[in-house]
Scaffold this active site. Structure first.
Site, PDB file in Angstrom:
ATOM      1  N   SER A  22       0.828  -1.218   0.000  1.00 44.10           N
ATOM      2  CA  SER A  22       0.000   0.000   0.000  1.00 44.10           C
ATOM      3  C   SER A  22       0.855   1.258   0.000  1.00 44.10           C
ATOM      4  O   SER A  22       0.331   2.370   0.124  1.00 44.10           O
ATOM      5  CB  SER A  22      -0.939   0.011   1.215  1.00 44.10           C
ATOM      6  N   HIS A 151     -36.127  24.656 -17.433  1.00 39.00           N
ATOM      7  CA  HIS A 151     -35.937  23.931 -18.708  1.00 39.00           C
ATOM      8  C   HIS A 151     -35.013  24.708 -19.649  1.00 39.00           C
ATOM      9  O   HIS A 151     -35.133  24.580 -20.869  1.00 39.00           O
ATOM     10  CB  HIS A 151     -37.279  23.658 -19.404  1.00 39.00           C
ATOM     11  N   SER A 272      -6.966  28.085 -27.831  1.00 42.34           N
ATOM     12  CA  SER A 272      -6.784  26.926 -28.695  1.00 42.34           C
ATOM     13  C   SER A 272      -5.409  26.967 -29.349  1.00 42.34           C
ATOM     14  O   SER A 272      -4.836  28.038 -29.551  1.00 42.34           O
ATOM     15  CB  SER A 272      -7.880  26.945 -29.757  1.00 42.34           C
TER      16      SER A 272
HETATM   17  N1  ARG Z   1      -1.662  -1.802   4.527  1.00 42.76           N
HETATM   18  C1  ARG Z   1      -2.862  -2.217   5.169  1.00 42.76           C
HETATM   19  C2  ARG Z   1      -4.014  -1.273   4.780  1.00 42.76           C
HETATM   20  O1  ARG Z   1      -3.758  -0.269   4.231  1.00 42.76           O
HETATM   21  C3  ARG Z   1      -2.682  -2.200   6.651  1.00 42.76           C
HETATM   22  C4  ARG Z   1      -3.335  -3.342   7.364  1.00 42.76           C
HETATM   23  C5  ARG Z   1      -2.790  -4.649   6.923  1.00 42.76           C
HETATM   24  N2  ARG Z   1      -3.279  -5.706   7.760  1.00 42.76           N
HETATM   25  C6  ARG Z   1      -3.049  -6.970   7.465  1.00 42.76           C
HETATM   26  N3  ARG Z   1      -3.512  -7.803   8.311  1.00 42.76           N
HETATM   27  N4  ARG Z   1      -2.429  -7.356   6.400  1.00 42.76           N
HETATM   28  O2  ARG Z   1      -5.145  -1.556   5.030  1.00 42.76           O
END
Ligand code: ARG
Length: 492
Positions: A22, A151, A272
């Protein structure tokens, strides 16, 4: 060494590393995750759950983490990045205390709420700015009469101030919806741990108060599973964007040659690459299109959640960037709309031309007949309908054919009446038509001024609420930092 997989799992497949990480959207979480670790560690120390000296070392290590930390995808997310930094610095014996009685699951839900509450306050502040700008523009145009549309056809006369205030009222509702969501956002999931809390004697309330929360998400399973608070915000922001997009659409339409009602400030237009005469309302166009993007974020979030078994599943991770995206879209859209509304020029002469078409006053004529001759509104509507048709067929204005009114009244009702032409002149006076609309919420300048005063005081209330929330958060953070300083002072 991989502090998480350790002896349990072999290394992750290379193509899966980025896929499950993430870190691409974890950057906003760095600061709150550090703060959560600090608050949790203070609680562990105060409750004697970790050795004081160890806890203090952890607090020191957490404080030294740079906020622009470069996150490593191999460590999955911001949570593991921060924990491994501390472990790297202090070793597993001391740094390994960090995750006692907590989990990434409660931590991520908490961190998201901390970022989101700041966004909400920021978005409301910018919404307030836009409302103030709209009111300012209204003050300049209390008496600028324009055709009101239904309208997209000329309907009845209103004023530009009346029209712009309609957006102000809608925006205020958007602000209130966000303020209302804040109550549900500013509750702490910390202490829920993975899903089932912990057998250790932790204090959820202490952690919550150090992080500025107003209370707890009580059920630990709900605490880590739910993201409805986020969907609620994205939904509120979708409505806000929908309102902004309607204003944007009017600016685009009104800036066309055909309408010619506004000129977009140069700073918010482009030209443009081939047609040198062009001035395109591109900023307004982007507000319109970004509204569609935010609807996408809303649908994606709802879909991620709808079949997700309780409690935490990694699917939830994919919802987080939808929140950031929606918040960033709303925030920047409010900012550019404010700039644009500050500088937009209203073409008062063009509006004067447009209201020369006195068909706008057909309803006033019908109303007049009901009051003057006791004719029912439906019949008066038919009589004026016949008059309008006569005017159109002969390429004339209503004023030019009102001489035929008595004839139409007789034809349709059998009533022989004499309609005093001087009174009709009054009825067909567009300024008067606006001024007699003194009903609450109507376009008369008296009413519009009253409305403006009302909105001003509502805006004031909302502004004070934002300030109160901010100072409440500040007070909690001061407490958190004082506690850290005190422990460090004692420990060093
Ligand atoms: N990176 C995860 C998220 O954004 C955090 C939690 C991850 N938890 C896990 N049990 N893998 O939600």
């Amino acid at each position: 060494m991989d502090i998480l997989r350790g002896e349990r799992l072999k290394g992750l497949a290379p193509e899966a590393i980025n896929f499950i990480s993430s870190i691409s959207h974890d950057e906003p979480l760095i600061k709150p995750v550090i703060m959560i670790n600090q608050a949790h560690m203070i609680m562990l120390i105060e409750y004697g759950l970790v050795k004081r000296e160890y806890g203090i070392e952890c607090l020191k290590a957490l404080e030294s983490i740079p906020l622009d930390l470069k996150l490593d995808p191999k460590l999955e997310d911001v949570h593991m990045n921060i924990e491994s930094l501390v472990i790297k610095k202090l070793g597993e014996e001391i740094g390994g205390q960090l995750n006692l009685g907590k989990s990434r699951n409660d931590q991520v839900a908490t961190a998201i709420r901390m970022v989101l509450r700041d966004y909400i306050l920021d978005i409301i502040s910018n919404l307030i700015k836009l409302c103030k700008t709209l009111i300012q523009r209204c003050e300049e145009h209390l008496e600028t009469i324009m055709p009101g549309y239904t309208h997209l056809q000329h309907a009845q006369p209103v004023t530009l101030a009346h029209h712009l205030l309609a957006y102000c009222e809608a925006l205020l509702r958007d602000g209130y919806r966000l303020r209302d969501s804040y109550k549900r956002i500013n509750l702490s999931p910390m202490g829920a741990a993975a899903l089932a809390t912990t057998g250790l004697n932790i204090d959820r309330n202490l952690v919550a108060s150090l992080l500025g929360f107003d209370g707890l998400i009580r059920n630990s399973i709900d605490a880590v599973s739910s993201r409805d608070f986020a969907v609620e915000v994205i939904s509120n922001l979708s409505l806000l964007m929908m309102n902004l997009s309607r204003l944007a659409e009017e600016l685009i339409l009104w800036s066309t040659y055909e309408f010619g009602i506004v000129e977009i400030p140069d700073e918010y237009a482009s030209t443009s690459s081939i047609m040198p005469q062009k001035k395109n309302a591109v900023v307004a166009e982007m507000i319109r299109s970004k509204t569609s993007i935010i609807y996408g974020d809303l649908i994606a979030s709802l879909s991620i959640l709808k079949s997700l078994p309780y409690s935490y599943n990694l699917d939830l991770q994919d919802l987080t960037p939808r929140i950031w995206n929606a918040c960033n879209i709303a925030l920047t859209s409010l900012m550019v709309m404010d700039g644009m509304m500050k500088g937009v020029k209203f073409n008062v002469n063009r509006l004067k031309d447009l209201i020369k078409n006195d068909m706008l006053l057909a309803t006033d004529l019908a109303d007049y007949l009901t009051q003057k001759f006791g004719i029912s509104f439906r019949i008066a509507h038919r009589i004026i309908g016949a008059l309008v048709r006569r005017a159109i067929e002969n390429g004339k204005t209503l004023s030019e054919v009102v001489g035929d009114l008595s004839k139409f009244i007789e034809e349709i009702t059998g009533l022989k009446v004499n309609v005093p032409i001087n009174e009709l002149k009054d009825v067909l006076n567009v300024e008067k038509a606006v001024e007699i609309r003194k009903v609450i919420g109507g376009p008369s300048s008296f009413e519009v001024i009253k409305m403006m005063d009302y909105y001003k005081s509502e805006i004031n209330g909302l502004e004070n609420w934002v300030l109160e929330c901010k100072s409440k958060l500040e007070r909690s953070f001061t407490l958190l930092h004082n506690k850290i300083a005190l422990l460090r002072g004692v420990g060093s």
